[in-house]
Design a protein around this motif. Sequence first.
Motif, PDB file in Angstrom:
ATOM      1  N   PHE A  47     -63.752  32.482  17.226  1.00  0.00           N
ATOM      2  CA  PHE A  47     -64.268  31.389  16.408  1.00  0.00           C
ATOM      3  C   PHE A  47     -63.540  30.115  16.791  1.00  0.00           C
ATOM      4  N   SER A  48     -64.296  29.061  17.043  1.00  0.00           N
ATOM      5  CA  SER A  48     -63.731  27.748  17.312  1.00  0.00           C
ATOM      6  C   SER A  48     -63.819  26.961  16.009  1.00  0.00           C
ATOM      7  N   ASP A  49     -62.692  26.792  15.338  1.00  0.00           N
ATOM      8  CA  ASP A  49     -62.663  26.183  14.012  1.00  0.00           C
ATOM      9  C   ASP A  49     -62.345  24.696  14.075  1.00  0.00           C
ATOM     10  N   GLY A  50     -63.159  23.900  13.414  1.00  0.00           N
ATOM     11  CA  GLY A  50     -62.911  22.465  13.304  1.00  0.00           C
ATOM     12  C   GLY A  50     -61.764  22.208  12.348  1.00  0.00           C
ATOM     13  N   CYS A  51     -60.913  21.261  12.695  1.00  0.00           N
ATOM     14  CA  CYS A  51     -59.724  20.982  11.876  1.00  0.00           C
ATOM     15  C   CYS A  51     -60.095  20.554  10.458  1.00  0.00           C
ATOM     16  N   TYR A  52     -61.116  19.742  10.301  1.00  0.00           N
ATOM     17  CA  TYR A  52     -61.487  19.310   8.951  1.00  0.00           C
ATOM     18  C   TYR A  52     -62.178  20.434   8.190  1.00  0.00           C
ATOM     19  N   HIS A  79     -62.276  23.635   8.448  1.00  0.00           N
ATOM     20  CA  HIS A  79     -61.578  24.883   8.168  1.00  0.00           C
ATOM     21  C   HIS A  79     -60.151  24.641   7.661  1.00  0.00           C
ATOM     22  N   GLY A  80     -59.812  23.401   7.399  1.00  0.00           N
ATOM     23  CA  GLY A  80     -58.541  23.081   6.763  1.00  0.00           C
ATOM     24  C   GLY A  80     -57.320  23.324   7.622  1.00  0.00           C
ATOM     25  N   CYS A  81     -57.305  22.762   8.812  1.00  0.00           N
ATOM     26  CA  CYS A  81     -56.162  22.906   9.721  1.00  0.00           C
ATOM     27  C   CYS A  81     -54.874  22.434   9.028  1.00  0.00           C
ATOM     28  N   PRO A  82     -53.805  23.239   9.083  1.00  0.00           N
ATOM     29  CA  PRO A  82     -52.557  22.827   8.437  1.00  0.00           C
ATOM     30  C   PRO A  82     -51.930  21.586   9.066  1.00  0.00           C
ATOM     31  N   GLU A  83     -52.240  21.304  10.326  1.00  0.00           N
ATOM     32  CA  GLU A  83     -51.673  20.135  11.000  1.00  0.00           C
ATOM     33  C   GLU A  83     -52.496  18.866  10.791  1.00  0.00           C
ATOM     34  N   HIS A  84     -53.819  18.985  10.787  1.00  0.00           N
ATOM     35  CA  HIS A  84     -54.667  17.792  10.837  1.00  0.00           C
ATOM     36  C   HIS A  84     -55.566  17.554   9.637  1.00  0.00           C
ATOM     37  N   TYR A  85     -55.687  18.510   8.764  1.00  0.00           N
ATOM     38  CA  TYR A  85     -56.611  18.333   7.632  1.00  0.00           C
ATOM     39  C   TYR A  85     -56.081  17.262   6.683  1.00  0.00           C
ATOM     40  N   SER A  91     -62.707  19.340  -1.563  1.00  0.00           N
ATOM     41  CA  SER A  91     -61.625  20.331  -1.582  1.00  0.00           C
ATOM     42  C   SER A  91     -62.162  21.704  -1.950  1.00  0.00           C
ATOM     43  N   ALA A  92     -63.164  21.767  -2.830  1.00  0.00           N
ATOM     44  CA  ALA A  92     -63.790  23.057  -3.150  1.00  0.00           C
ATOM     45  C   ALA A  92     -64.522  23.606  -1.927  1.00  0.00           C
ATOM     46  N   LYS A  93     -65.189  22.724  -1.196  1.00  0.00           N
ATOM     47  CA  LYS A  93     -65.926  23.135   0.003  1.00  0.00           C
ATOM     48  C   LYS A  93     -64.983  23.692   1.068  1.00  0.00           C
ATOM     49  N   ILE A  94     -63.887  23.003   1.346  1.00  0.00           N
ATOM     50  CA  ILE A  94     -62.934  23.455   2.368  1.00  0.00           C
ATOM     51  C   ILE A  94     -62.260  24.750   1.917  1.00  0.00           C
ATOM     52  N   ALA A 109     -63.572  27.041   0.010  1.00  0.00           N
ATOM     53  CA  ALA A 109     -64.579  28.098   0.177  1.00  0.00           C
ATOM     54  C   ALA A 109     -64.706  28.484   1.655  1.00  0.00           C
ATOM     55  N   ASN A 110     -64.625  27.500   2.552  1.00  0.00           N
ATOM     56  CA  ASN A 110     -64.673  27.797   3.990  1.00  0.00           C
ATOM     57  C   ASN A 110     -63.492  28.672   4.395  1.00  0.00           C
ATOM     58  N   ARG A 111     -62.309  28.328   3.924  1.00  0.00           N
ATOM     59  CA  ARG A 111     -61.112  29.118   4.250  1.00  0.00           C
ATOM     60  C   ARG A 111     -61.237  30.544   3.728  1.00  0.00           C
ATOM     61  N   GLU A 112     -61.726  30.669   2.514  1.00  0.00           N
ATOM     62  CA  GLU A 112     -61.898  31.994   1.916  1.00  0.00           C
ATOM     63  C   GLU A 112     -62.927  32.805   2.705  1.00  0.00           C
ATOM     64  N   ARG A 113     -64.012  32.164   3.107  1.00  0.00           N
ATOM     65  CA  ARG A 113     -65.036  32.849   3.910  1.00  0.00           C
ATOM     66  C   ARG A 113     -64.455  33.279   5.258  1.00  0.00           C
ATOM     67  N   ASP A 114     -63.605  32.435   5.861  1.00  0.00           N
ATOM     68  CA  ASP A 114     -62.952  32.808   7.122  1.00  0.00           C
ATOM     69  C   ASP A 114     -62.095  34.063   6.932  1.00  0.00           C
ATOM     70  N   ARG A 115     -61.311  34.102   5.864  1.00  0.00           N
ATOM     71  CA  ARG A 115     -60.473  35.280   5.605  1.00  0.00           C
ATOM     72  C   ARG A 115     -61.325  36.526   5.372  1.00  0.00           C
ATOM     73  N   ASP A 116     -62.420  36.360   4.630  1.00  0.00           N
ATOM     74  CA  ASP A 116     -63.315  37.482   4.374  1.00  0.00           C
ATOM     75  C   ASP A 116     -63.960  37.968   5.666  1.00  0.00           C
ATOM     76  N   THR A 117     -64.386  37.043   6.517  1.00  0.00           N
ATOM     77  CA  THR A 117     -64.978  37.399   7.812  1.00  0.00           C
ATOM     78  C   THR A 117     -63.967  38.163   8.655  1.00  0.00           C
ATOM     79  N   ASP A 118     -62.732  37.654   8.721  1.00  0.00           N
ATOM     80  CA  ASP A 118     -61.680  38.329   9.485  1.00  0.00           C
ATOM     81  C   ASP A 118     -61.470  39.752   8.984  1.00  0.00           C
ATOM     82  N   ALA A 119     -61.416  39.926   7.676  1.00  0.00           N
ATOM     83  CA  ALA A 119     -61.176  41.246   7.086  1.00  0.00           C
ATOM     84  C   ALA A 119     -62.320  42.209   7.405  1.00  0.00           C
ATOM     85  N   LYS A 120     -63.559  41.739   7.274  1.00  0.00           N
ATOM     86  CA  LYS A 120     -64.713  42.607   7.535  1.00  0.00           C
ATOM     87  C   LYS A 120     -64.789  43.005   9.005  1.00  0.00           C
TER      88      LYS A 120
END
Length: 195
Positions: free
Chosen positions: A79-84, A86-92, A103-106, A108-119
Amino acid sequence: MAFERGLVIPPNASTSSWASSPAVRAGMRANRGRDTKPELALRSAVHGLGLRYRVDVAPLPGLRRRTDLSFPGVKVAVFSDGCYWHGCPEHYRPARRNSEFWSAKISANRERDRDTDAKLTSAGWLVIRVWEHEDPTEAASRIAKIIGQRRVSGPARATMSKPDDIRGGAPRMSRSRTDQPHTERRVPHPPRTGA
């Protein structure tokens, strides 16, 4: 019939938008879901190393998420994640306008990324996430190294020591002695007789 079922919106119908202004809405609609510049640069670098992959693929049936690069034979999803987005710790940086929505949208994106990784991980896939600010050549080298290791050890036998090792650093692959690949003797088929 389509109008009654809500499949088509009449041209003169006014719709309320989630965007704070028409300009914001136009800008948001112009954002691409795939083939972004960082994704294309990463794909080019990976291709330049001789690796072949699939693009924009749903790796699991029923999973409504798609990989940017997929190596189905070795079960590696990139996955190529955009800094904005997906909430990059360096650039967001949080949005100044409509900050509660964003902030709710970002989040939710982070949570979906974690869920995708787990599945994907539970299905035997290895997930690699590359930030858009990472050098595509270095990221491609990291991907090539992991693909090579998975080809030698097999997708189900290679395990990551920590999920966070995938992002931004070389992962440590481990195999126990009991995980050695099974080799099978091939028995030749008897020759065909008759027509």
